[in-house]
Write an enzyme that holds these catalytic residues in place. Sequence first.
Site, short mmCIF file in Angstrom:
data_model
loop_
_atom_site.label_atom_id
_atom_site.label_comp_id
_atom_site.label_asym_id
_atom_site.label_seq_id
_atom_site.Cartn_x
_atom_site.Cartn_y
_atom_site.Cartn_z
N ASP A 308 0.74 -1.16 0.26
CA ASP A 308 -0.04 0.03 -0.02
C ASP A 308 0.88 1.15 0.05
OD1 ASP A 308 -2.28 1.60 0.18
OD2 ASP A 308 -2.32 1.49 2.24
N CYS A 348 -2.75 4.74 -4.65
CA CYS A 348 -3.58 5.73 -4.58
C CYS A 348 -3.35 7.00 -5.37
CB CYS A 348 -3.61 6.32 -3.05
SG CYS A 348 -2.12 6.75 -2.45
N1 SAH Z 1 -1.34 1.19 4.64
C1 SAH Z 1 -1.60 2.29 5.49
C2 SAH Z 1 -1.28 3.59 4.88
C3 SAH Z 1 0.09 3.44 4.19
S1 SAH Z 1 0.40 5.34 3.87
C4 SAH Z 1 -2.65 2.13 6.19
O1 SAH Z 1 -3.83 1.39 6.19
O2 SAH Z 1 -2.87 3.05 7.45
C5 SAH Z 1 2.12 5.18 2.97
C6 SAH Z 1 3.04 4.81 4.02
O3 SAH Z 1 4.32 4.32 3.18
C7 SAH Z 1 3.67 5.85 4.85
O4 SAH Z 1 3.57 5.38 6.25
C8 SAH Z 1 5.14 6.09 4.39
O5 SAH Z 1 5.91 6.53 5.63
C9 SAH Z 1 5.57 4.78 3.88
N2 SAH Z 1 6.55 4.84 2.88
C10 SAH Z 1 6.97 5.54 1.96
N3 SAH Z 1 8.07 5.26 1.25
C11 SAH Z 1 8.32 3.95 1.67
C12 SAH Z 1 9.31 3.16 1.02
N4 SAH Z 1 10.06 3.18 0.30
N5 SAH Z 1 9.38 1.96 2.07
C13 SAH Z 1 8.60 1.64 3.11
N6 SAH Z 1 7.71 2.43 3.49
C14 SAH Z 1 7.34 3.62 2.66
#
Ligand code: SAH
Length: 404
Positions: A308, A348
């Site tokens: 996600d 998204c």
């Molecule tokens: N699935 C979550 C929402 C995800 S939002 C829920 O249900 O609440 C996207 C997330 O991806 C954010 O927390 C951000 O910190 C993280 N993120 C962004 N780039 C990333 C990467 N390269 N590896 C791991 N996490 C990452």
Amino acid sequence: MPVKNEICTKMNQYQSLRLKPGKERSLQRLHPWVFSGALAMDIKQIPEGELVNITDINGAFIATGYVQHGSIAVRVLAFEKTSIDTDFWIRTLEKSFALRRMLGLTGNPLTNCYRLVHGEGDGVPGLIIDIYAGTAVIQCHTSGIYLHLPAICEALKHVLGQGLKAVYDKSSETLHGAVPGASNGLIYGQADENVVSENGMKFRVDWETGQKTGFFLDQRDNRQLLGQYSKGKTVLNTFAYTGGFSVYALMNGARQVDSVDVSKNAIQLLNENMALNDASATNHRGEAADTFSFFKHTDQTYDIVILDPPAFAKSVNARHNALMGYKRLAAEGLKKVGKGGLLFTFSCSQVVDSHTFNQTMLAAAIETGRPAKILHRLTQPADHPVNIFHPEGEYLKGLVLYVE
Ligand code: SAH
């Protein structure tokens, strides 16, 4: 008795903006945006945020909206002639609230967090309001909406009554500097409760420093679906943020859950959320790491893998690279799904439509040579409605793939 139009005409004295001939068609189909090229004048002559009446070339009224100096020059707030005042905001929020009530999201002890206003989906381009156990968190995406914040706050008090404990303005990031000096903060009441319930599960929401308004309410239904598949399973939740999917998996009997997010703060809050739900610490592991490097360093496969990521594309220009990113991510994710397992995969990005997303997942399956079946096509929940005249509002896409 004056006819309705005469009454209305007296109500609003906003400046008129004429469209070029033929450019009224999309507004007549109730699409809420006017592009700058459709206007018979340079939009820069009108200050940002100002309310205007859009007319056809002959001066006939079509809609009222507010100005922005960009390719979308006017965003429509009303297709009838009306003043955009506190009464307008009360009527607008009453409609949004009635819809959430119909969805069973108000007065519901099991779920006391929901989206009250979802931009164009609720007829208010540029405005997001999320409710967290009585605190309304507002994000204005345009200076035009920000000008109405005091009236919106009054309307919230009127519509939610005793149910409203506080209003927090979190617009400084989403305004992208359009309003110099705009800062986040409480604009009404006292926010003493930041633990919310979602389908009976508990989450602490940090709207001050967290992402977006603090929590990703848009995954509520998809988290519940994951819960239904979780019993006895091993689950890898990447881009886990504060652990929405992880909590649902564990509370529904997952054998082992690994959560990965690049943000240390997110992982810390995720661990707190596990504790809030009395989820056992022994079968959960939270790791602050980049998802791609996590994939590189683990040989383990899981029964269920969740991908996600944040929006890889914020504009059409970035779409090609974003698609490459989604394909690479899905390919790596597929390799971590054991035989007969599931991949929950999401995008998204508003500019990636569901057909293109599905094609990208197909490309990833071909690349990895993993036969897969589509079990579910996922989207945003009903409190993030899509205005049928504004299909661009359908931003969340997901697939559940059964991987052979
Ligand atoms: N699935 C979550 C929402 C995800 S939002 C829920 O249900 O609440 C996207 C997330 O991806 C954010 O927390 C951000 O910190 C993280 N993120 C962004 N780039 C990333 C990467 N390269 N590896 C791991 N996490 C990452």
